[in-house]
Scaffold this active site. Structure first.
Site, short mmCIF file in Angstrom:
data_model
loop_
_atom_site.label_atom_id
_atom_site.label_comp_id
_atom_site.label_asym_id
_atom_site.label_seq_id
_atom_site.Cartn_x
_atom_site.Cartn_y
_atom_site.Cartn_z
N SER A 3 0.86 -1.19 0.00
CA SER A 3 0.00 0.00 0.00
C SER A 3 0.89 1.23 0.00
CB SER A 3 -0.88 0.01 1.25
OG SER A 3 -1.52 1.25 1.43
N TYR B 190 -1.35 -0.78 10.55
CA TYR B 190 -1.49 -1.00 9.11
C TYR B 190 -0.30 -0.44 8.34
CZ TYR B 190 -3.53 -1.04 4.43
OH TYR B 190 -3.75 -1.27 3.10
#
Length: 252
Positions: free
Chosen positions: A143, A157
């Protein structure tokens, strides 16, 4: 550039929706034997249908090393070999951004289990057969959060995705002598699943406009944009490409 995967066996994790579903379809439509894994059984069935029944589903929590070893062994026994692994499983497990002092050990660990440990366990399971055959393609889906900060505000995350990028580079050097490439796709914000839809709505009109303004192409991407880069990394055209992290984000 023609890309096909006739005769290849592929595993795609996190394939019950979003990127994973589109990636699985990309391989299936190009002739691969596709095995899809997820904890979401209903979503897996939908993905099989989306792939015109050209995919086999496996209910699997990639954070469970024993289950990963068992599932990969079953796939190898039936397919003979695994040529391509896409570590797409990830996400925020229903969490939202909160101050660091409110984060429990379980909050932290559950995100690492699926985003980082899962990629490690899956690669660990397929590596021996890839080494024996001196061929393999491993693609990790991280990501933009792993290269900067996360729009979610979730500390675990962004940390797990950054760790996955580091794992990509390390494994590229470890596995390279066996002609196994390891690469990473770092998507920008794409409305691809229920979590990203909620995030998009929470931004409001002003936040959405600001996000688009910060993208060079002034538009959001599609799951197909992410799948296209995966197809390239998995193809023969990328045979001398390894240890790379490519941002597919419309330009930042």
């Amino acid at each position: 550039m023609k890309i096909d995967f006739d005769g290849k066996t592929v595993i795609v994790t996190g394939a019950a929706h979003g990127f994973g579903r589109t990636i699985a379809h990309g391989f299936a439509s190009r002739g691969a034997a596709v095995h899809i894994c997820d904890v979401n059984e209903a979503g897996l069935k939908e993905t099989v249908a989306f792939c015109d029944a050209k995919a086999q589903a496996h209910l699997l929590d990639v954070g469970d090393r024993t289950a990963v070893q068992r599932t990969v062994a079953v796939i190898e026994a039936n397919a003979g070999a695994i040529d391509i692994l896409v570590n797409n499983a990830g996400g925020v497990r229903g969490q939202v951004g909160r101050p660091i002092e409110e984060i429990s050990e379980m909050d932290w660990q559950t995100i690492f289990d699926v985003n980082l440990s899962g990629a490690f366990f899956m690669t660990q399971a397929v590596a021996p057969s890839m080494k024996r055959r001196k061929f393999g393609r491993i693609i990790n889906i991280s990501s933009g959060a792993g290269l900067g900060i996360s729009l979610t505000g979730i500390q675990a995350y962004t940390s797990a995705k950054a760790g996955q990028i580091g794992l990509t580079r390390q494994l590229a050097h470890e596995l390279g002598p066996w002609n196994i490439t390891v690469n990473n796709v770092a998507p920008g914000f794409v409305r691809s699943n229920p979590s990203t839809e909620r995030q998009w709505e929470a931004m409001g009109a002003e936040g959405q406009a600001k996000l688009l303004q910060n993208i060079a192409l002034k538009r959001l991407g599609l799951p197909e944009d992410i799948a296209a880069m995966v197809m390239f990394f998995a193809s023969d055209h990328a045979g001398w490409v390894s240890g790379q992290v490519i941002s597919v984000d419309g330009g930042k």
